[in-house]
Scaffold this motif. Sequence first.
Motif, mmCIF file in Angstrom:
data_model
loop_
_atom_site.group_PDB
_atom_site.id
_atom_site.type_symbol
_atom_site.label_atom_id
_atom_site.label_comp_id
_atom_site.label_asym_id
_atom_site.label_seq_id
_atom_site.Cartn_x
_atom_site.Cartn_y
_atom_site.Cartn_z
ATOM 1 N N MET A 5 0.057 -10.710 -10.359
ATOM 2 C CA MET A 5 0.907 -11.278 -9.319
ATOM 3 C C MET A 5 2.048 -12.113 -9.892
ATOM 4 O O MET A 5 3.181 -12.041 -9.395
ATOM 5 N N LYS A 6 1.821 -12.876 -10.937
ATOM 6 C CA LYS A 6 2.888 -13.680 -11.531
ATOM 7 C C LYS A 6 3.986 -12.784 -12.107
ATOM 8 O O LYS A 6 5.170 -13.063 -11.943
ATOM 9 N N ALA A 7 3.593 -11.712 -12.759
ATOM 10 C CA ALA A 7 4.580 -10.777 -13.307
ATOM 11 C C ALA A 7 5.348 -10.098 -12.176
ATOM 12 O O ALA A 7 6.564 -9.896 -12.277
ATOM 13 N N HIS A 8 4.646 -9.770 -11.114
ATOM 14 C CA HIS A 8 5.303 -9.128 -9.973
ATOM 15 C C HIS A 8 6.333 -10.065 -9.356
ATOM 16 O O HIS A 8 7.456 -9.645 -9.052
ATOM 17 N N VAL A 9 5.986 -11.313 -9.163
ATOM 18 C CA VAL A 9 6.913 -12.272 -8.561
ATOM 19 C C VAL A 9 8.125 -12.481 -9.461
ATOM 20 O O VAL A 9 9.265 -12.549 -8.980
ATOM 21 N N ALA A 10 7.922 -12.540 -10.766
ATOM 22 C CA ALA A 10 9.041 -12.720 -11.690
ATOM 23 C C ALA A 10 9.968 -11.510 -11.655
ATOM 24 O O ALA A 10 11.196 -11.659 -11.629
ATOM 25 N N THR A 11 9.405 -10.316 -11.637
ATOM 26 C CA THR A 11 10.215 -9.104 -11.585
ATOM 27 C C THR A 11 10.969 -9.016 -10.267
ATOM 28 O O THR A 11 12.162 -8.685 -10.235
ATOM 29 N N TYR A 12 10.285 -9.325 -9.171
ATOM 30 C CA TYR A 12 10.919 -9.276 -7.853
ATOM 31 C C TYR A 12 12.083 -10.264 -7.782
ATOM 32 O O TYR A 12 13.152 -9.937 -7.267
ATOM 33 N N SER A 33 13.912 -11.418 -10.266
ATOM 34 C CA SER A 33 15.039 -10.968 -11.084
ATOM 35 C C SER A 33 15.771 -9.801 -10.429
ATOM 36 O O SER A 33 17.007 -9.735 -10.477
ATOM 37 N N VAL A 34 15.049 -8.902 -9.790
ATOM 38 C CA VAL A 34 15.690 -7.760 -9.131
ATOM 39 C C VAL A 34 16.511 -8.221 -7.938
ATOM 40 O O VAL A 34 17.648 -7.780 -7.751
ATOM 41 N N THR A 35 15.972 -9.120 -7.126
ATOM 42 C CA THR A 35 16.740 -9.603 -5.980
ATOM 43 C C THR A 35 17.957 -10.401 -6.439
ATOM 44 O O THR A 35 19.010 -10.344 -5.803
ATOM 45 N N GLY A 36 17.835 -11.120 -7.544
ATOM 46 C CA GLY A 36 18.990 -11.838 -8.086
ATOM 47 C C GLY A 36 20.074 -10.883 -8.553
ATOM 48 O O GLY A 36 21.265 -11.105 -8.312
ATOM 49 N N MET A 37 19.664 -9.808 -9.228
ATOM 50 C CA MET A 37 20.643 -8.802 -9.669
ATOM 51 C C MET A 37 21.319 -8.138 -8.474
ATOM 52 O O MET A 37 22.527 -7.873 -8.503
ATOM 53 N N MET A 38 20.556 -7.855 -7.427
ATOM 54 C CA MET A 38 21.138 -7.230 -6.240
ATOM 55 C C MET A 38 22.133 -8.167 -5.557
ATOM 56 O O MET A 38 23.187 -7.731 -5.086
ATOM 57 N N LYS A 39 21.814 -9.456 -5.538
ATOM 58 C CA LYS A 39 22.715 -10.430 -4.918
ATOM 59 C C LYS A 39 24.027 -10.491 -5.680
ATOM 60 O O LYS A 39 25.103 -10.385 -5.085
ATOM 61 N N TRP A 40 23.969 -10.634 -6.988
ATOM 62 C CA TRP A 40 25.192 -10.713 -7.787
ATOM 63 C C TRP A 40 25.916 -9.374 -7.840
ATOM 64 O O TRP A 40 27.136 -9.333 -7.929
#
Length: 40
Positions: A7-14, A16-23
Amino acid sequence: MAGNGDMKAHVATYSSVTGMMKWGAVGCALVVALVIWLIS
């Protein structure tokens, strides 16, 4: 579903992906604005 240990790895990946999508959306909007400005 992710196991409890993943779960911690999933939250970190999620995050980072949402941050990349925002930028990425901000970058695309800037490029679109530049192209519209150049055309007009």
